[in-house]
Design an enzyme around this catalytic site. Structure first.
Site, short mmCIF file in Angstrom:
data_model
loop_
_atom_site.label_atom_id
_atom_site.label_comp_id
_atom_site.label_asym_id
_atom_site.label_seq_id
_atom_site.Cartn_x
_atom_site.Cartn_y
_atom_site.Cartn_z
N SER A 1 6.10 -2.15 -2.11
CA SER A 1 4.94 -1.72 -1.33
C SER A 1 3.70 -2.50 -1.77
O SER A 1 3.32 -2.47 -2.94
CB SER A 1 4.70 -0.22 -1.55
OG SER A 1 3.39 0.12 -1.10
N HIS B 1 7.05 -3.46 2.33
CA HIS B 1 6.62 -2.14 2.80
C HIS B 1 5.09 -2.13 2.90
O HIS B 1 4.38 -2.40 1.92
CB HIS B 1 7.11 -1.10 1.80
CG HIS B 1 6.85 0.32 2.16
ND1 HIS B 1 7.69 1.05 2.99
CD2 HIS B 1 5.86 1.17 1.80
CE1 HIS B 1 7.22 2.29 3.11
NE2 HIS B 1 6.10 2.38 2.40
N ASP C 1 1.85 0.16 3.85
CA ASP C 1 1.41 1.54 4.02
C ASP C 1 0.12 1.61 4.83
O ASP C 1 -0.94 1.19 4.36
CB ASP C 1 1.18 2.18 2.64
CG ASP C 1 2.48 2.40 1.90
OD1 ASP C 1 3.33 3.15 2.43
OD2 ASP C 1 2.67 1.81 0.82
N MET D 1 -2.62 3.95 6.30
CA MET D 1 -3.18 5.31 6.10
C MET D 1 -4.51 5.41 6.84
O MET D 1 -5.32 4.49 6.77
CB MET D 1 -3.40 5.58 4.62
CG MET D 1 -2.16 5.39 3.75
SD MET D 1 -2.48 5.94 2.06
CE MET D 1 -1.04 5.27 1.21
N HIS E 1 4.97 1.69 7.27
CA HIS E 1 5.01 3.13 7.03
C HIS E 1 3.69 3.69 7.51
O HIS E 1 2.66 3.54 6.84
CB HIS E 1 5.23 3.38 5.53
CG HIS E 1 5.23 4.81 5.15
ND1 HIS E 1 5.13 5.23 3.84
CD2 HIS E 1 5.31 5.95 5.89
CE1 HIS E 1 5.15 6.55 3.79
NE2 HIS E 1 5.24 7.02 5.03
N MET F 1 1.24 6.40 7.95
CA MET F 1 0.79 7.73 7.54
C MET F 1 -0.49 8.01 8.33
O MET F 1 -1.60 7.95 7.79
CB MET F 1 0.55 7.74 6.03
CG MET F 1 1.85 7.77 5.24
SD MET F 1 1.66 7.22 3.54
CE MET F 1 1.75 5.46 3.78
N MET G 1 10.19 11.21 1.60
CA MET G 1 9.10 10.98 0.64
C MET G 1 9.40 11.72 -0.65
O MET G 1 9.78 12.90 -0.63
CB MET G 1 7.77 11.50 1.20
CG MET G 1 7.18 10.71 2.36
SD MET G 1 6.80 8.98 2.02
CE MET G 1 5.66 9.11 0.64
N GLY H 1 0.08 9.32 0.37
CA GLY H 1 -1.36 9.10 0.30
C GLY H 1 -1.80 8.12 -0.79
O GLY H 1 -2.76 7.39 -0.60
N PHE H 2 -1.06 8.11 -1.89
CA PHE H 2 -1.50 7.28 -3.01
C PHE H 2 -0.30 6.69 -3.74
O PHE H 2 0.75 7.33 -3.82
CB PHE H 2 -2.33 8.10 -4.00
CG PHE H 2 -3.55 8.71 -3.37
CD1 PHE H 2 -4.71 7.97 -3.22
CD2 PHE H 2 -3.50 10.00 -2.88
CE1 PHE H 2 -5.83 8.52 -2.61
CE2 PHE H 2 -4.61 10.57 -2.26
CZ PHE H 2 -5.79 9.83 -2.12
N ASP I 1 10.56 6.87 -1.05
CA ASP I 1 9.24 6.27 -1.26
C ASP I 1 8.39 7.23 -2.09
O ASP I 1 8.18 8.37 -1.69
CB ASP I 1 8.61 6.02 0.13
CG ASP I 1 7.23 5.37 0.04
OD1 ASP I 1 6.84 4.93 -1.06
OD2 ASP I 1 6.57 5.29 1.09
N SER J 1 3.98 0.55 -7.57
CA SER J 1 3.51 0.25 -8.92
C SER J 1 4.63 -0.31 -9.81
O SER J 1 4.36 -1.12 -10.70
CB SER J 1 2.88 1.50 -9.56
OG SER J 1 3.65 2.64 -9.30
C1 DX5 Z 1 2.46 6.54 -0.90
C2 DX5 Z 1 3.05 5.35 -0.21
C3 DX5 Z 1 3.94 4.56 -1.04
C4 DX5 Z 1 3.31 3.97 -2.29
C5 DX5 Z 1 4.33 4.13 -3.34
O1 DX5 Z 1 2.04 7.48 -0.02
O2 DX5 Z 1 3.74 5.72 0.96
O3 DX5 Z 1 4.60 3.54 -0.30
O4 DX5 Z 1 2.96 2.62 -2.18
O5 DX5 Z 1 3.77 3.76 -4.55
P1 DX5 Z 1 4.53 4.00 -5.94
O6 DX5 Z 1 5.82 3.24 -5.86
O7 DX5 Z 1 3.57 3.45 -6.94
O8 DX5 Z 1 4.74 5.47 -6.05
ZN ZN Z 2 5.02 4.11 1.88
#
Ligand code: DX5
Ligand code: ZN
Length: 220
Positions: free
Chosen positions: A8, A31, A33, A35, A64, A66, A135, A140-141, A173, A196
């Site tokens: 991601s 990936h 994200d 948001m 993805h 969100m 999930m 969100g983070f 994820d 991460s």
């Molecule tokens: C969170 C995202 C993820 C995020 C995962 O809401 O959808 O894709 O990047 O990050 P890690 O792998 O650090 O949990």
């Molecule tokens: Zn994601």
């Protein structure tokens, strides 16, 4: 399809996306994200940035979303050329119509489930989709701890997909790392998002390889 690793870019350097995507070694998907500060409390990027990424890389892009109102916004990502477009079950007004539209534009259609959203209501709709995203954090983070309480749902998703006989990917994820990926693979996931764990590593490509090996060993 087998094991797929989808780093991601949420945890990458947003000012250097082209280089950040280039250093992912043999990652299967990238990936992205999206948001909107409504469906989730965070704001990241949207279609113009995804279009810019698609113009600079041949890698397969896994969007993805969100976001609220995916019925309105998701088809644009498919039209732009995303390989996979995942909308959230909680946000879609007409998921079957939306999934059909995504497929019509040549994308795979994914459905995302927040931790408290059950998978069972999707059993009869599986022929309409290409991926279930379970999930394993509240979306969100990046960098949140993995929620073990989501593992039984991954198992139930795998049972439903196996019973259907369809080739539907099960993506996980959130908090996926060398510590947790084996549990996910053992439960039946086959597409692994890691933010991460990949971009926080010294060598992102090596992290992708390590995650793949761990998942492959734990998969059935
Ligand atoms: C969170 C995202 C993820 C995020 C995962 O809401 O959808 O894709 O990047 O990050 P890690 O792998 O650090 O949990
Ligand atoms: Zn994601």
């Amino acid at each position: 399809m087998g094991i797929q690793i989808a780093p991601s870019i949420l945890s990458s350097d947003f000012a250097n996306l082209e280089a950040e995507i280039a250093r992912l070694g043999d990652a299967d998907l990238v990936h992205v994200d999206v948001m909107d500060n409504h469906f989730v409390p965070n704001l990241t990027l949207g279609l113009p940035v995804v279009e810019a990424i698609l113009a600079r890389t041949d890698r397969l892009i896994d969007c993805h979303l969100m976001i609220d109102e995916p019925d309105r916004w998701a088809p644009g990502y498919a039209e732009a050329g995303a390989h996979n477009v995942t909308f959230h079950a909680e946000a879609a007004a007409a998921p079957v119509r939306l999934a059909r539209e995504l497929r019509k534009h040549g994308a795979r259609a994914g459905v995302g489930l927040r931790p408290a959203t059950p998978v069972e209501p999707w059993a009869d709709l599986l022929p309409e989709i290409d991926m279930l995203l379970v999930m394993t954090v509240e979306p969100g983070f990046g960098g949140q701890p993995f929620l073990d309480v989501c593992l039984p749902k991954i198992r139930r998703a795998r049972e439903l997909v196996s019973a259907s006989g369809l080739d539907i990917w099960i993506q996980v994820d959130g908090g996926v790392s060398a510590e947790t990926i084996e549990r996910c693979a053992d439960a039946g996931a086959d597409v692994f998002v890691a933010g991460s764990a990949v971009y926080g590593a010294e060598d992102a490509a090596a992290a992708v390889t390590e995650l793949r090996e761990l998942a492959a060993k734990a998969a059935h």
